[in-house]
Design a protein around this motif. Structure first.
Motif, PDB file in Angstrom:
ATOM      1  N   TRP A 412       0.822  -1.201   0.000  1.00 35.00           N
ATOM      2  CA  TRP A 412       0.000   0.000   0.000  1.00 35.00           C
ATOM      3  C   TRP A 412       0.853   1.247   0.000  1.00 35.00           C
ATOM      4  O   TRP A 412       0.535   2.224  -0.667  1.00 35.00           O
ATOM      5  N   SER A 413       1.953   1.234   0.766  1.00 34.08           N
ATOM      6  CA  SER A 413       2.753   2.440   0.767  1.00 34.08           C
ATOM      7  C   SER A 413       3.448   2.607  -0.585  1.00 34.08           C
ATOM      8  O   SER A 413       3.607   3.721  -1.070  1.00 34.08           O
ATOM      9  N   TYR A 415       2.199   1.584  -3.391  1.00 35.63           N
ATOM     10  CA  TYR A 415       1.150   2.005  -4.316  1.00 35.63           C
ATOM     11  C   TYR A 415       0.913   3.509  -4.189  1.00 35.63           C
ATOM     12  O   TYR A 415       0.766   4.219  -5.187  1.00 35.63           O
ATOM     13  N   LEU A 489      -2.774  -2.549   7.452  1.00 32.21           N
ATOM     14  CA  LEU A 489      -3.725  -2.590   6.335  1.00 32.21           C
ATOM     15  C   LEU A 489      -5.103  -2.075   6.737  1.00 32.21           C
ATOM     16  O   LEU A 489      -5.583  -1.109   6.144  1.00 32.21           O
ATOM     17  N   PHE A 492      -5.008   1.638   7.608  1.00 32.42           N
ATOM     18  CA  PHE A 492      -4.203   2.420   6.668  1.00 32.42           C
ATOM     19  C   PHE A 492      -4.719   3.842   6.525  1.00 32.42           C
ATOM     20  O   PHE A 492      -3.945   4.786   6.412  1.00 32.42           O
TER      21      PHE A 492
ATOM     22  N   PHE B 135      -9.680  -3.124  -5.073  1.00 28.33           N
ATOM     23  CA  PHE B 135      -8.511  -3.348  -4.233  1.00 28.33           C
ATOM     24  C   PHE B 135      -8.702  -4.519  -3.287  1.00 28.33           C
ATOM     25  O   PHE B 135      -7.810  -5.338  -3.099  1.00 28.33           O
TER      26      PHE B 135
END
Lengths: 508, 507
Positions: A412-413, A415, A489, A492, B135
């Motif tokens: 995620w980071s 991304y 996650l 986030f 996602f």
């Protein structure tokens, strides 16, 4: 509605608590110099760093340093020499969290070590320096904080004094560190010469009068970049990192590669956004300094990842991969010239936070392996999952997260970094190359990270091992780091928004 | 909240099993897996939704909560069921339970880790079939990879490391291509600010993207369509991206093969249906001929490859390539029976290939060989297991009153009358020829292995298969027959969900 009016310097509490803890450790050591009561010593260190973490989180949640709220706001201390804002608190949290993990893990790692109290006090002192780096707002305090971090670090790398590798690594680290300190302080003096000031905001105002000293200022900035590149283990000052991380005790490698790197970056973020506003600086020196970071980011991530892919030694692989990750974070500085400046910097800060857990965890797992005495190469790690499935599951989490696999924080980071870079590419086409390099390097990194997972889980052990002990502290730290890497996650949204908010507040 | 409970129970169960002692892990995992199986059957009885989840559907058990808000884009926790996903969820939970039972005999080391990973796969598979946010879906989609990589790599056959890495690299690269393409699409869709699949599908069907980085809207849509098709095609897999499949299947332990063929391949076709065939009706029309050609080649070539094998497991593995070819053919026909039949075939093939892999596993456990040439007359020694195997093979060949027949009939019927696909009778005819080859290699293999006099050169004492193995195969056979006799049990809900897809776009 403050019932008790705290003095202003109390805003520095996260750093001050760490400093106090170091003093308590010194005191304990002077009472009983040869104490082997490692539970007491590590306990003090853990309590100290946890309180620092708690206070930083509390401040952050209570809105200290948030702009635009009455009675709160950015707190300046000692005539603007320190500043406590969202950015400072965000990094104090990262640093205190990593320090806690390292202190917990060191409890077992230092089992038969002679210099217990010294070790913990040096770790906490270095953490104090890092915490102060997060808040330092003048080139003087920055330099003091930098040295307060560096000096204990040199000693910590060499603390296994019966181990040649450790001593040699400490020496190398010290020599290169001294050199870059010299470069950095020379850079400071040049900046001072050009602008007549050391306080960051004052430098920014002084830029207007520096018209004829463009070359001097440019050289000064380049030297500051050099000092920062050393602290963050970025190309071209990265050569010490593999040596130092390999020779140092594993918890110290974790500490240096996560917390120290984060501290180096907060320094860079603050100095370059506050002291050298892009337009004004460009008028004086003639080029945009973001170009230096565009090049550094691409080169650093590529060099780090390609070198990591060829390593046989796990710790060196992690060291080079940490250079690669420094390259990802440099994107935060490379994109500052664009309209997406706050997104890129926020994404970089987010990556540092996730990295603080996944990379610390990975090095602490190496510490666990060193504790067991299983050796250092990929081959030595073969089949460990048979004997320690839970720790190896945690290690698999770290590896896949570092590689940017979707289930974990690292994806995620990355991304976030990727989309921010794409957003920035609208103003500066070079960011498209940076984004491309990020994707290609991430994809490549999956190769060597999964190689370690393969060794742990799939390969058969090369030799029969005795039953492995299960040291509580190391296990607790490794598993806590893994759990947080996964739990980032669901949480986030608030964490990323805190980073973006902190970035937006300092980006001009 | 019932879907969250379903996933959570399985995930927690996976963790518990992972740290449980080896001795009890198998039974414990079985007991845990009964819970999601029971919940999913309850979902079936309580199912009350209509339409398609992505296109004006009324979702069952829907729940949606914002998760991550970054800039203008929102990522949400968004799950729900429609007539396409529910049968696949049930297939997942039942096959996982049976796969766990069929692992009791062959898995004899590191049991707790094995069963923990199986339950972990199950949780993520349920996630893939229920997630309605891109996602969220992608997290589940990729999370399936890691445990399967480990299952093949740790408990697999002699070439397991090679097979595991090949599987991982192929499918992960494909996922990245697909991911990049889809993100580009969402950025290109100016008005869409969330990653919720229904909203993206609506935007795609009402005009499509504006363009991005100098690509025009139509060019972007075409590029994304092709990239996503390639990404999913590897997972399905279709020729020429099928080469990872036989390696992975042959090396994987029996239960992993059951899950791989039974459910993991359906992830690919499910995603094709949800993304390519639901969101891009215009591109489907453009590329219909090429896709149909790929489908027919997969059917014929996969079957011929199977014909050439002498390893029983390889035969079953290659047969998946041709069976999944039928699914693609049904999808590209773009008719109610075509797309509905394709979905039905996903379930049916999951059951039948699961059964076949279990049977091969049982035979291997008894004889320690899988080579057709080494075996003969097994029916004398293991009559019940062999009986089930033969019945399963007939199901594969499409014997009436078994689910395979219904599925293939729907697909051929739908493909023959396709308006979208030119020369559809030709493609259908060619694909039907595949059935002849399927019958050929199955009968050929059966004749040599199970019939005739018993003659097996092995040191092992070949006897009746363990009761639990036979029981799980009988359950599967029962389901195959039930679906064959009464396909409307799930076909009605499938067509409910399929119909809206076919009315979209400017076809």
């Amino acid at each position: 509605m403050a019932v008790v009016q705290l003095p202003e310097w109390a805003a520095l509490a996260p750093a001050l608590i760490l400093a106090g803890t170091a003093l308590v450790l010194f005191l304990l050591d002077s009472i009983d110099p040869h104490s082997t009561n490692r539970t007491l010593l590590s306990g003090v260190a853990v309590v100290g760093s946890l309180s620092s973490l708690a206070v930083a989180v509390w401040f952050s949640a209570a809105g200290v340093g948030a702009t635009g709220i009455e009675n709160y706001g950015v707190i300046d201390i000692m005539g603007d020499q320190f500043v406590v804002d969202r950015l400072a608190l965000y990094f104090m949290i990262i640093i205190a969290a990593v320090t806690t993990l390292v202190a917990v893990a060191s409890h077992d790692y230092l089992r038969d070590h002679t210099y217990q109290a010294e070790y913990y006090s040096l770790v906490i002192l270095a953490a104090t320096g890092m915490s102060m780096m997060a808040a330092a707002n003048s080139l003087v305090t920055i330099f003091i904080a930098l040295e307060l971090t560096s000096l204990p670090s040199y000693a910590l790398v060499a603390i296994l004094k019966d181990n040649r590798g450790s001593v040699e690594a400490g020496l190398k680290y010290f020599l290169i560190g001294a050199l870059s300190s010299a470069i950095f302080v020379y850079g400071i003096s040049l900046v001072y010469g050009a602008t007549g000031s050391l306080q960051l905001e004052a430098i920014a105002t002084g830029l207007g009068n520096a018209g004829e000293m463009g070359g001097l200022l440019g050289l000064g900035i380049l030297m500051l970049i050099g000092g920062i590149a050393f602290k963050t283990a970025s190309v071209p000052f990265h050569f010490w990192a593999p040596e130092a991380y390999e020779g140092a005790p594993a918890p110290i490698s974790a500490f240096l590669s996560s917390a120290s790197k984060a501290a180096g970056f907060v320094l860079a973020f603050r100095v370059f956004t506050t002291a050298f506003p892009l337009d004004a600086t460009t008028d004086v020196i003639g080029v945009e300094w973001t170009w230096a970071f565009v090049v550094l980011a691409i080169v650093t991530m590529t060099v780090g990842n390609f070198a990591a892919a060829t390593q046989e030694n796990v710790k060196r692989m992690l060291a080079y991969s940490s250079i690669g990750h420094a390259g990802y974070v440099l994107i935060g500085l490379a994109g500052l010239s664009t309209g997406a400046a706050d997104s890129v910097m926020g994404a970089a800060m987010m990556h540092l936070l996730v990295y603080g857990f996944m990379n610390t965890g990975a090095f602490l797992f190496v510490g666990l392996a060193e504790y067991w005495g299983v050796g250092r190469t990929f081959e030595d790690y073969s089949g460990l999952a048979r004997q320690a499935p839970v720790a190896c599951a945690a290690m698999a989490v770290f590896m896949f997260s570092l590689a940017g696999f979707p289930l974990f924080g690292g994806f995620w980071s990355k991304y976030l970094l990727y989309t921010a870079a794409i957003e920035a590419a609208a103003d500066n086409a070079a960011m498209l190359v940076v984004a491309g390099a990020l994707v290609v390097n991430s994809a490549l990194s999956l190769y060597y990270y999964s190689r370690l997972v393969k060794a742990l889980w799939i390969e058969d052990p090369v030799l029969d091992r005795d039953r492995l002990a299960q040291p509580t502290g190391l296990y607790a730290a490794v598993i806590a780091a893994a759990v947080i890497t996964v739990l980032i996650l669901p949480a986030f949204d608030p964490i990323a928004n805190a980073a973006l908010e902190a970035a937006a507040a300092i980006v001009p | 909240m019932i879907i969250e409970a379903l996933i959570a129970v399985t995930l927690v169960g996976a963790l518990v099993t992972f740290v449980a002692p080896n001795r009890i892990a198998g039974k414990l995992a079985f007991a845990i897996s009964l819970v999601p199986a029971a919940i999913s059957l309850w979902l079936f009885t309580a199912f009350d939704g209509s339409g398609n989840a992505l296109v004006d559907g009324e979702l069952a058990f829907e729940s949606r909560a914002p998760w991550i808000e970054l800039g203008e884009y929102t990522i949400s926790w968004f799950v729900g069921l429609d007539g396409i996903s529910l049968p696949l969820v049930i297939l997942t939970t039942i096959l996982c339970t049976l796969a766990i039972v069929s692992s009791w005999t062959p898995i004899d080391e590191r049991e707790s880790q094995f069963y923990g990973l199986v339950l972990f796969i199950e949780a993520n598979l349920i996630g893939v079939f229920t997630a309605l946010d891109f996602f969220l879906w992608f997290v589940f989609w990729e999370a399936v990879l890691i445990p399967m990589y480990l299952l093949i790599g740790i408990w697999g056959g002699p070439r397991r490391k090679y097979a595991a890495i090949k599987f991982f690299v192929y499918t992960n690269v494909a996922s990245l291509v697909m991911f990049g393409a889809f993100i580009a699409l969402v950025f290109g869709l100016g008005d869409v600010t969330s990653f919720a699949l229904p909203e993206i599908a609506d935007a795609m069907r009402n005009g499509g993207p504006d363009g991005l980085f100098g690509l025009s809207g139509t060019a972007l849509a075409s590029t994304v369509f092709v990239a996503m098709f390639l990404g999913f095609a590897v997972k399905v897999p279709v020729v020429p991206f099928h080469t990872w499949l036989p390696d992975a299947h042959v090396e994987a332990p029996t239960p992993a093969s059951v899950l791989l063929a039974g459910v993991l391949l359906k992830m690919g076709t499910y995603a094709l249906l949800r993304f390519n065939f639901t969101m891009f009706p215009n591109q489907v029309e453009t590329y219909a001929l090429a896709i149909a050609a790929i489908a027919v080649i997969s059917v014929i070539y996969g079957a011929m490859l199977a014909l050439a094998q002498t390893d029983l497991k390889r035969i079953v593995a290659y047969s998946s390539v041709s069976s999944m070819g039928y699914v693609i053919l049904g999808l590209v026909a773009y008719t109610q029976f075509g797309v509905g039949g394709a979905t039905f075939q996903m379930v049916s093939h999951g059951l039948i290939s699961g059964l076949m892999f279990m049977a091969v596993g049982v035979i291997y456990n008894a004889t320690h060989t899988r080579m057709v040439t080494d075996m003969s007359g097994l029916a004398d020694r293991m009559p019940i297991a062999v009986g089930v195997l033969v019945a399963g093979a007939f199901g594969y060949m499409g014997l009436p009153l078994m689910s395979g027949f219904a599925a293939e009939y729907f697909i051929f019927f739908g493909a023959f009358g396709s308006e979208l696909l030119s020369y559809s009778p030709l493609f259908t005819g060619l694909a039907m020829f595949g059935i002849v080859i399927v019958a050929g290699y199955l009968l050929f293999a059966l004749q040599r292995t199970v019939f005739g006099p018993y003659r097996l050169e092995t040191d092992y004492d070949v006897g009746r298969a363990p009761a639990h193995d036979v029981a799980s195969m009988v359950v599967l056979l029962g389901l195959i027959i039930v679906l064959g006799v009464a396909p409307e049990l799930i076909f009605d809900m499938i067509t409910d969900a399929v119909d809206p897809i076919l009315q979209g776009g400017d076809l």
